[in-house]
Design a protein around this motif. Structure first.
Motif, short mmCIF file in Angstrom:
data_model
loop_
_atom_site.label_atom_id
_atom_site.label_comp_id
_atom_site.label_asym_id
_atom_site.label_seq_id
_atom_site.Cartn_x
_atom_site.Cartn_y
_atom_site.Cartn_z
N ILE A 263 -3.59 11.15 1.72
CA ILE A 263 -4.32 9.89 1.70
C ILE A 263 -5.26 9.86 0.50
CG2 ILE A 263 -6.01 8.45 2.91
CD1 ILE A 263 -4.73 9.49 5.55
N ALA B 26 -5.26 3.78 6.77
CA ALA B 26 -4.52 4.96 6.30
C ALA B 26 -4.96 6.19 7.09
CB ALA B 26 -4.73 5.15 4.81
N ASN C 11 -3.65 6.15 10.60
CA ASN C 11 -2.19 6.33 10.65
C ASN C 11 -1.77 7.52 9.78
OD1 ASN C 11 -1.19 3.87 12.19
ND2 ASN C 11 -2.62 2.99 10.72
N ARG C 12 -2.64 8.53 9.68
CA ARG C 12 -2.40 9.62 8.72
C ARG C 12 -1.08 10.33 8.94
NH1 ARG C 12 -6.46 11.58 11.75
NH2 ARG C 12 -8.08 11.10 10.25
N PHE D 4 1.46 7.90 7.53
CA PHE D 4 1.14 7.60 6.13
C PHE D 4 1.63 8.73 5.22
CE2 PHE D 4 -1.39 7.54 2.29
CZ PHE D 4 -1.42 6.19 1.96
N CYS D 5 1.40 9.94 5.62
CA CYS D 5 1.76 11.09 4.78
C CYS D 5 3.27 11.27 4.67
CB CYS D 5 1.10 12.35 5.31
SG CYS D 5 -0.71 12.31 5.10
N LEU E 69 5.28 8.53 4.19
CA LEU E 69 5.79 7.34 3.53
C LEU E 69 6.42 7.65 2.18
CD1 LEU E 69 2.81 4.90 4.17
CD2 LEU E 69 5.07 4.81 5.25
N PRO F 113 3.50 5.02 -0.50
CA PRO F 113 2.17 4.71 0.03
C PRO F 113 1.55 3.48 -0.64
CG PRO F 113 2.27 6.99 -0.77
CD PRO F 113 3.58 6.35 -1.07
N TRP G 268 2.68 0.38 1.13
CA TRP G 268 2.03 0.30 2.43
C TRP G 268 0.59 -0.20 2.26
CZ3 TRP G 268 -2.14 2.25 5.06
CH2 TRP G 268 -2.10 2.20 6.45
N LEU G 269 -0.13 0.37 1.30
CA LEU G 269 -1.52 -0.04 1.06
C LEU G 269 -1.60 -1.50 0.63
CD1 LEU G 269 -2.80 3.16 -0.76
CD2 LEU G 269 -3.63 2.30 1.45
#
Length: 182
Positions: free
Chosen positions: A9, A45, A48-49, A52-53, A55, A58, A61-62
């Motif tokens: 993140i 983020a 949803n770590r 997220f990690c 993805l 990222p 997504w952001l």
């Protein structure tokens, strides 16, 4: 490092937060709101770590999180009305990228779509309803919803090409279009 943070993140945030902030300021012309939306994206983020990690993108997504949060802010403030082109905050004389000026064409094309296409495009693409939520509400499977949305987008794309004179460059990116229907 704080145990609430994940290296993936932090790396994504360092790489993309400036671009996200510039995007937000361009579209809302309010630095405080941009910072609020950025804080929300960072929090999402962190919350949803685990996913997220994993993805592949990222950044995408952001950007999706900040876009939806910006829409929510503008809707709450009464500044976003369906069919209106939001002010970009661009200085006078600055050229607006073709993709940003396409909103008016989309607003004119949507009423010509069949009811099912109009509904799924409006809810999922304009209002930001998650596809899973749309599927559950309509009693559809997620895969059926994704297929419907893909087909609706393809039909809308054809309509936009015909109705608005959209032209794509060699890479398939939007190049230009007529600003108004002829």
């Amino acid at each position: 490092m704080n145990s609430n943070k994940a290296p993936c993140i932090e790396a994504a945030w360092q790489k993309h937060h400036r671009e996200l902030r510039l995007f937000l300021i361009k579209h809302c012309s309010d630095q405080d709101m941009a910072d609020d939306v950025l804080q929300h994206a960072y929090t999402q983020a962190l919350l949803n770590r685990s996913t997220f990690c994993q993805l592949a993108s990222p950044k995408a997504w952001l950007f999706q999180v900040v876009k939806h949060q910006l829409i929510d802010h503008q809707r709450r403030d009464g500044r976003l009305v369906f069919g209106e082109v939001p002010e970009s905050g661009a200085p006078d004389g600055a050229s607006i990228p073709p993709i940003d000026s396409l909103a008016g064409c989309i607003a004119r094309a949507l009423p010509h779509c069949n009811a099912e296409d109009h509904d799924i495009l409006r809810q999922c693409d304009i209002e930001g309803v998650r596809q899973a939520d749309y599927a559950r509400h309509k009693g559809l499977s997620l895969s059926a919803t994704k297929a419907r949305l893909r087909r609706a987008r393809q039909r809308l794309r054809k309509r936009l090409i015909a109705q608005c004179g959209i032209v794509f460059d060699e890479q398939g990116h939007l190049c230009c279009h007529r600003a108004q229907d002829e």
